[in-house]
Write a protein that holds these residues in place. Structure first.
Motif, PDB file in Angstrom:
ATOM      1  N   ARG A 184       0.815  -1.223   0.000  1.00 21.05           N
ATOM      2  CA  ARG A 184       0.000   0.000   0.000  1.00 21.05           C
ATOM      3  C   ARG A 184       0.845   1.267   0.000  1.00 21.05           C
ATOM      4  NH1 ARG A 184      -5.762  -0.708  -0.351  1.00 21.05           N
ATOM      5  NH2 ARG A 184      -6.249  -2.752   0.537  1.00 21.05           N
ATOM      6  N   LEU A 192       0.770   2.742   6.161  1.00 22.43           N
ATOM      7  CA  LEU A 192      -0.447   2.017   5.792  1.00 22.43           C
ATOM      8  C   LEU A 192      -0.235   0.514   5.971  1.00 22.43           C
ATOM      9  CD1 LEU A 192      -1.398   3.907   2.489  1.00 22.43           C
ATOM     10  CD2 LEU A 192      -2.316   4.272   4.787  1.00 22.43           C
ATOM     11  N   ASP A 193      -1.185  -0.149   6.651  1.00 20.69           N
ATOM     12  CA  ASP A 193      -1.072  -1.599   6.798  1.00 20.69           C
ATOM     13  C   ASP A 193      -1.632  -2.270   5.543  1.00 20.69           C
ATOM     14  OD1 ASP A 193      -3.853  -1.684   6.952  1.00 20.69           O
ATOM     15  OD2 ASP A 193      -3.921  -2.073   9.100  1.00 20.69           O
ATOM     16  N   PRO A 194      -1.574  -3.605   5.429  1.00 20.27           N
ATOM     17  CA  PRO A 194      -2.032  -4.289   4.214  1.00 20.27           C
ATOM     18  C   PRO A 194      -3.476  -3.982   3.816  1.00 20.27           C
ATOM     19  CG  PRO A 194      -0.709  -5.781   5.530  1.00 20.27           C
ATOM     20  CD  PRO A 194      -0.891  -4.545   6.348  1.00 20.27           C
ATOM     21  N   LYS A 195      -4.309  -3.569   4.781  1.00 18.63           N
ATOM     22  CA  LYS A 195      -5.696  -3.239   4.478  1.00 18.63           C
ATOM     23  C   LYS A 195      -5.895  -1.755   4.166  1.00 18.63           C
ATOM     24  CE  LYS A 195      -7.669  -7.014   7.213  1.00 18.63           C
ATOM     25  NZ  LYS A 195      -8.607  -7.376   8.322  1.00 18.63           N
ATOM     26  N   GLY A 196      -4.798  -0.989   4.226  1.00 18.11           N
ATOM     27  CA  GLY A 196      -4.887   0.432   3.931  1.00 18.11           C
ATOM     28  C   GLY A 196      -5.162   1.300   5.144  1.00 18.11           C
ATOM     29  N   ASN A 197      -5.149   0.718   6.334  1.00 16.19           N
ATOM     30  CA  ASN A 197      -5.379   1.493   7.554  1.00 16.19           C
ATOM     31  C   ASN A 197      -4.071   2.076   8.070  1.00 16.19           C
ATOM     32  OD1 ASN A 197      -8.172   0.732   7.689  1.00 16.19           O
ATOM     33  ND2 ASN A 197      -7.511  -1.287   8.442  1.00 16.19           N
ATOM     34  N   ARG A 227      -1.138   3.109  10.561  1.00 16.07           N
ATOM     35  CA  ARG A 227      -0.592   2.578  11.799  1.00 16.07           C
ATOM     36  C   ARG A 227       0.667   3.358  12.153  1.00 16.07           C
ATOM     37  NH1 ARG A 227      -4.847   0.584  12.014  1.00 16.07           N
ATOM     38  NH2 ARG A 227      -5.443  -1.624  12.171  1.00 16.07           N
TER      39      ARG A 227
END
Length: 592
Positions: free
Chosen positions: A364, A567-572, A574
């Motif tokens: 991401r 961005l984490d793998p889900k796009g959130n 962190r």
């Protein structure tokens, strides 16, 4: 008036003026050398001069030849081009007529073994005389092996898959204990179907040398001098092959850099330079002048300090810290805009500059950077890896179409190359996948380079070069020749290439180094101040090698950036710390 030999000595001294370590390699009286050559320290130039000196002093005496081996197809042909273009000029004053094909054989490991099996493989099977026409595949997946026409049993396919894993995991015991059975499967089941595996090319050659000592002795004597470049990338099979090629009478030159060993995940043997130094009784010479960063004192210090951290990971001795160009942003969106702004600034200063943006891995965060460039600055997408299905399938398509065209017309011409490009474009017509679009451009560059820079190759050699390039998925090596000023690439794909400027974004915890590489087992995750211990030293050195390769792709300058919110793998988003690599001893940022 000085004689021809003295003129050559004088020319070589002038060529390497002021570099005592390079001169020590060129004129060494030791028959067995280990040359540690960091990136930008003049390895290729030194290697060519050493070969010229050996030829001029009769140490490669006709009809004996020098065997030069290297890891990749492209590296082998680059050496061949350099030798053909430079050696005759160096030997001109020595009045030595240089016929390349009579004096030197340059190849990657697989190309050399193919040559051996083509000539002597009849001891195993008559099919091996036509090995160049075989379909060659990886044997990592037993399901694929089961689909081959050889009708492999489950047990046979599993053994071949396990053998492949053992090579990648550097399990020398498994490889040694199962090599004979592996070869028997190749001979009985695959060769009649004109099929081969990449490991099979090496294992059959090893088995041939082991079972037929007279064949091995012939090569020991025929290639009295053996040179291996990029030695740090050697895997367990290639290392075994090298040991068989060397008798007590052979002269040896190994060139490599332990800090550029980034192929451990596919089986490059660790600590190979040190191990070989003892086993083969090599005299070690380490090149110590960095020409790539000669005019940039801070980059010189950065190069030196990274190497100091590799030499003594737990307590490196640092004379002076290097101040690096680093920007810390609030979040990924701001960082992506910052990278774009940095590129615009560099292009304003130098409109023809080549700029690489190198990613440790896809995800991401680098996608966010790429999105910032859409509609703003044209770029080339090179974020593909050897494991990508599209990347592998594209090369297989190129190989298949080339086989059809060459089989039909035999002579490999520019017209045929144009036809090949058209056929592949037709095959992928309407495909908007970024990897495919990039590969279509690289394919055109590949053919142009083949007929421009490698025009000296015979028709047979051109066909073999193209075949091996497609077999080994080598189109990524032509990224540096694209017209775009801006290139996005992975670090692994960039190895061996150079750009004016390199930008390394996302220098954050869990990204560079990543979770699997080092961060997941780190005891200081809250602060990201790495403490190297016996437990994590191996992983640290592997990740540091990738970092070093990324930094040394720059000719002029490298820039780093990171963001506080990754961005984490889900796009959130962190919260993440700055990478521990930017906190290593000897590396200073304004946020250290």
């Amino acid at each position: 008036m000085p004689d021809a030999h003295s003129l050559l000595i004088e020319k070589l001294r002038e060529r390497h003026s002021g570099d005592e370590k390079q001169l020590a390699v060129v004129f060494s009286s030791s028959p067995r050398l280990l040359v540690e050559a960091p990136a930008g320290y003049g390895k290729t130039k030194t290697m060519i001069s050493r070969i010229a000196y050996l030829l001029a002093t009769g140490q490669i005496a006709y009809p004996k030849r020098l065997l030069a081996l290297t890891f990749s197809v492209n590296a082998a042909y680059k050496i061949k081009k350099d030798v053909i273009q430079q050696i005759p000029e160096l030997l001109k004053d020595a009045q030595i007529n240089f016929n390349f094909n009579e004096r030197i054989f340059v190849s990657n490991y697989h190309g050399f073994c193919r040559n051996v099996l083509r000539r002597h493989g009849y001891a195993f099977s008559e099919y091996l005389s036509s090995i160049d026409a075989f379909e060659t595949n990886d044997d990592a997946d037993s399901k694929i092996l089961m689909e081959w026409e050889g009708k492999l049993t489950i047990a046979e396919a599993t053994l071949m898959s396990d053998f492949n894993k053992a090579v990648k995991n550097i399990d020398a015991t498994f490889v040694k204990n199962n090599l004979g059975q592996y070869c028997e499967i190749i001979i009985s089941k695959l060769l009649p179907s004109r099929k081969m595996t990449f490991n099979g090319i090496l294992t059959l050659t090893i088995n041939l040398f082991d079972k037929f000592p007279t064949v091995r002795e012939f090569y020991n004597k025929y290639f009295k001098n053996v040179l291996v470049d990029e030695y740090q990338d050697t895997n367990v099979l290639s290392y075994w092959l090298v040991t068989l090629l060397l008798s007590d009478e052979n002269n040896v030159i190994f060139l490599g850099d332990s800090l550029q060993r980034i192929y451990g995940f596919i089986g490059a043997v660790p600590n190979l330079l040190e191990r070989s130094e003892k086993r083969f009784k090599l005299a070690r010479i380490t090149l110590d002048k960095n020409y790539r960063f000669a005019s940039n004192f801070e980059m010189l210090k950065l190069d030196r300090n990274i190497r100091k951290n590799a030499e003594d990971p737990s307590s490196p001795v640092i004379a002076e810290s290097a101040n690096v160009n680093f920007n810390l942003y609030r979040d990924q969106a701001e960082e992506s805009a910052g990278v774009l702004s940095q590129v615009k600034q560099l292009m304003k200063q130098n409109p023809v500059a080549k700029i690489a943006i190198l990613a440790k891995q896809r995800g991401r965060n680098i996608e966010s950077v790429i999105n910032a460039f859409e509609g703003a600055i044209p770029y080339f997408y090179g974020l593909f890896t050897d494991e990508d299905r599209e990347y592998i399938r594209f090369h297989k398509s190129c190989l298949g179409k080339m086989g059809e065209l060459v089989e039909d017309k035999r002579l490999l011409t520019k017209k045929l190359a144009t036809e090949h490009i058209a056929e592949i474009n037709k095959l992928y017509s309407g495909n908007s996948n970024q990897t495919i679009l990039s590969l279509l451009g690289l394919l055109e560059i590949f053919w142009n380079k083949l007929f421009e820079e490698y025009a000296f190759l015979s028709n047979e050699e051109k066909i073999l070069f193209a075949k091996e390039s497609f077999e080994h998925n080598s189109l990524k090596q032509y990224v540096e020749f694209i017209k775009s000023n801006v290139i996005f690439s992975t670090v692994h794909a960039a190895k061996g290439l150079e750009w004016d400027y390199v930008i390394i974004p996302d220098m954050e915890q869990d990204y560079f180094p990543n979770w699997y590489g080092l961060c997941g087992e780190c005891s200081s995750r809250n602060k990201c101040v790495l403490k190297v211990t016996a437990a994590n030293e191996k992983k640290f050195l592997e990740e540091l090698s990738v970092f070093y390769v990324a930094v040394t792709r720059a000719r002029n300058q490298v820039f780093f950036s990171s963001s506080s919110m990754q961005l984490d793998p889900k796009g959130n988003p962190r919260a993440k710390n700055i990478s521990c690599f930017l906190r290593l001893p000897g590396i200073a940022t304004n946020h250290s």
